[in-house]
Scaffold this active site. Structure first.
Site, PDB file in Angstrom:
ATOM      1  CG  PHE A 129      19.524  55.953  22.817  1.00 38.80           C
ATOM      2  CD1 PHE A 129      19.207  54.664  22.437  1.00 38.80           C
ATOM      3  CD2 PHE A 129      20.056  56.153  24.079  1.00 38.80           C
ATOM      4  CE1 PHE A 129      19.421  53.592  23.289  1.00 38.80           C
ATOM      5  CE2 PHE A 129      20.265  55.091  24.952  1.00 38.80           C
ATOM      6  CZ  PHE A 129      19.953  53.805  24.552  1.00 38.80           C
ATOM      7  CE  LYS A 130      22.385  52.288  23.402  1.00 42.04           C
ATOM      8  NZ  LYS A 130      22.721  50.986  23.782  1.00 42.04           N
ATOM      9  CG  ASP A 131      25.283  58.560  17.439  1.00 42.93           C
ATOM     10  OD1 ASP A 131      26.347  57.914  17.458  1.00 42.93           O
ATOM     11  OD2 ASP A 131      24.440  58.446  16.528  1.00 42.93           O
TER      12      ASP A 131
END
Ligand SMILES: Cc1ncc(COP(=O)(O)O)c(C=O)c1O
Ligand SMILES: N[C@@H](CCOP(=O)(O)O)C(=O)O
Length: 554
Positions: A129-131
């Site tokens: 999800f960090k992307d």
């Protein structure tokens, strides 16, 4: 890109609304522009930046059919003055950031089972999800740096030295967001041997000259503490212009707010007979540093109809303990089962109190973004005294400083005032999920619907299922709940294989492994080992930046 509309490093002025000006949670600093908070990352008093006001998304209903990128533009614009980033430039940054995603919808919603839905956040370059935030942040850094460096050469250029701590996912996403970018060096500190093999390979096989991986002898909290110590050191901070990619950077939270709105609208389209515009939804969020769920809190405060945000922790459960007791303490007050304590399932606990679990990205003792929520709770409490807004903000800053100082010096604080805890419980509830329950959930969902969950997502799904059961018992009907799927299962192969090894049909290579991961283990790596000592890290940063400069002929 438009030419320097805003003066370099300009503070917020009359062109900024209150939600486009920023202050520090510890009260000393205020009046910052978006550019300043994005480039600085952490306030000089050690606090985190928050907007001076949370805007209400007044016409949010009219956004229901927008694409992810148009929605992102509408939401982000509320927090960024066009005098800092003209609208056309902001649109271009957003479009470029999400063009790298494999899914057209960027963050698709899928029905998992009954009223439980999964928000798949892992379709970006590093499968986590960090992307969503770090593709955007990388492009923002680039935008600001190009503008600041117009006409400058060599060592006169504004060179940003990003230092970040990672338990695996932030590191790879930040590296992919920043690799090869001009005027930025990125140093990612990970706890040596405590990230998954795929995470380690994703980070260390990126050989761009501006990328530096540091393997620290310690845990994630040690890495986070080193980063904070570097930010607190006036010397390196001014000579190397430190920047943050962790969720202490406000832009991370802001970018993540978008997918709460997007998920709500997707649910509306997918469940037209049982979910109408204005109905409330719940979100379950696997939580560690409290960044992802804090973005949900902002969405809620902006007016998205959210019933509850369910914090799902693993056995590193500082957040769950806060919501149950009102005390925020680093070390659990309970001990091993043999000592008559509550420790479950033989999970390995390190001397420092961090437990090694099957969801390692959440093996965190202290959740850094919780400070932002504490500020809003303290502000709400102060506001009940009937004084003016300036006083309320000052009080909130003082309260947060005193809580955080107790956390640092005494290992914890609380119980907080009853009203503060009640206000927190109004929007949040919490669940703690053990490793055994994580495995059981992966297994159950595979058997029931054939979906393979990563262990972090499984923590969220188990919390969602418990919440559903309660709603059913208390209110007689299950409600829609969206559980955030924070990583692709292939990133955490050993936990997935442990859960599914007895399933005759299951084949990890065929069912789970994406082609992008094949051969990663054979690639050349670059990583430096460092001691758990911020001064040693500072020396490495100085030396490696110097080598980069020399190679560039500066
Ligand atoms: C896969 C995964 N899930 C959940 C989390 C927890 O998110 P947060 O730290 O924003 O609470 C992380 C790390 O941050 C993660 O990498
Ligand atoms: N789980 C994280 C830890 C760092 O969290 P962040 O969201 O504050 O960057 C990771 O994957 O590194």
């Amino acid at each position: 890109m438009s030419n320097g509309v805003v003066a370099n490093g300009a503070s917020a002025d009359q062109t900024h609304t209150a939600s486009q000006r920023y202050l520090s949670t510890r009260g000393e600093d205020s009046g910052f522009s978006f550019e300043e908070v994005v480039l600085k990352g952490l306030a000089s008093d050690g606090g985190l930046y928050i907007p001076e006001a949370i805007p209400s998304a007044e016409n949010w209903e009219s956004w229901k059919d927008l694409s992810f990128t148009d929605l992102a533009f509408n939401i982000i614009s509320l927090f960024v003055s066009p005098s800092e980033i003209p609208s056309e430039d902001l649109k271009e940054i957003i479009n470029r950031s999400y063009a790298t995603f494999r899914a057209d919808e960027v963050t698709p919603l899928v029905n998992l089972q009954g009223e439980v839905h999964l928000l798949e956040l892992f379709h970006g370059p590093t499968f986590a999800f960090k992307d969503v935030a770090l593709q955007f942040l990388g492009n923002l850094f680039e935008y600001f740096l190009v503008r600041r460096n117009e006409g400058k050469t060599g060592r006169d250029r504004y060179h940003l030295t990003v230092v970040g701590a990672t338990s695996g996912d932030t590191g790879s996403a930040a590296i992919y967001g920043l690799r090869g970018k001009k005027d930025v060096s990125v140093f990612m500190l990970h706890p040596k041997g405590r990230v998954s093999p795929v995470q380690e390979q994703q980070m260390t096989t990126v050989l761009d000259a501006n990328v530096h991986n540091l393997a620290v002898t310690g845990n994630f909290d040690n890495c986070q503490d080193i980063v904070k110590a570097l930010f607190a050191d006036p010397e390196i901070n001014s000579t190397h212009k430190l920047g943050a990619v962790n969720s202490i950077n406000w832009a991370r939270i802001l970018a993540q707010t978008v997918y709460y709105f997007h998920a709500y609208f997707s649910l509306l389209r997918q469940q037209p007979s049982t979910f109408k515009l204005g109905d409330k939804v719940r979100f379950a969020v696997p939580s560690g540093n409290f960044g992802d769920i804090l973005a949900g809190y902002f969405a809620l405060r902006m007016g998205l109809p959210v019933d509850k945000l369910v914090i799902a922790t693993n056995e590193n459960d500082i957040l769950d303990r806060f919501f149950k007791t009102g005390r925020y303490e680093k070390k659990p007050t309970y001990g091993s089962k043999a000592e008559g304590g509550l420790e479950q399932d033989g999970v390995k606990a390190h001397e420092d109190g961090v437990k090694e679990t099957l969801s390692p990205a959440m093996d965190i003792l202290v959740s850094s973004n919780f400070e932002r929520l504490l500020w809003f709770l303290a502000y709400q409490f102060a506001s009940s005294a009937g004084m003016d807004d300036e006083w309320n903000k000052k009080q909130a800053g003082q309260e947060v400083s005193s809580w955080l100082s107790d956390l640092k010096n005494k290992g914890g604080f609380g119980p907080v005032y009853k009203d503060v805890l009640e206000a927190a419980r109004k929007n949040f509830e919490s669940e703690r999920v053990s490793d055994q329950e994580t495995l059981d959930t992966i297994k159950a969902l595979y058997k029931e619907v054939g979906y393979v969950l990563d262990p972090h997502t499984a923590v969220g799904v188990e919390a969602a299922r418990r919440t559903q059961k309660r709603a059913l018992a208390e209110e007689g009907a299950a409600k829609h709940i969206i559980s955030l799927s924070t990583a692709h299962p292939a990133k955490f192969a050993s936990a997935v294989e442990l859960a599914l090894k007895e399933e005759p049909e299951f084949n990890f290579q065929e069912n789970v492994l994406p082609p992008e991961f094949v051969g990663l283990d054979k690639k050349e790596k670059r990583v430096s080992d460092v001691a758990n000592d911020w001064k040693a890290v500072r020396d490495v940063v100085r030396q490696q930046v110097e080598e980069e400069f020399k190679a560039l002929g500066y």
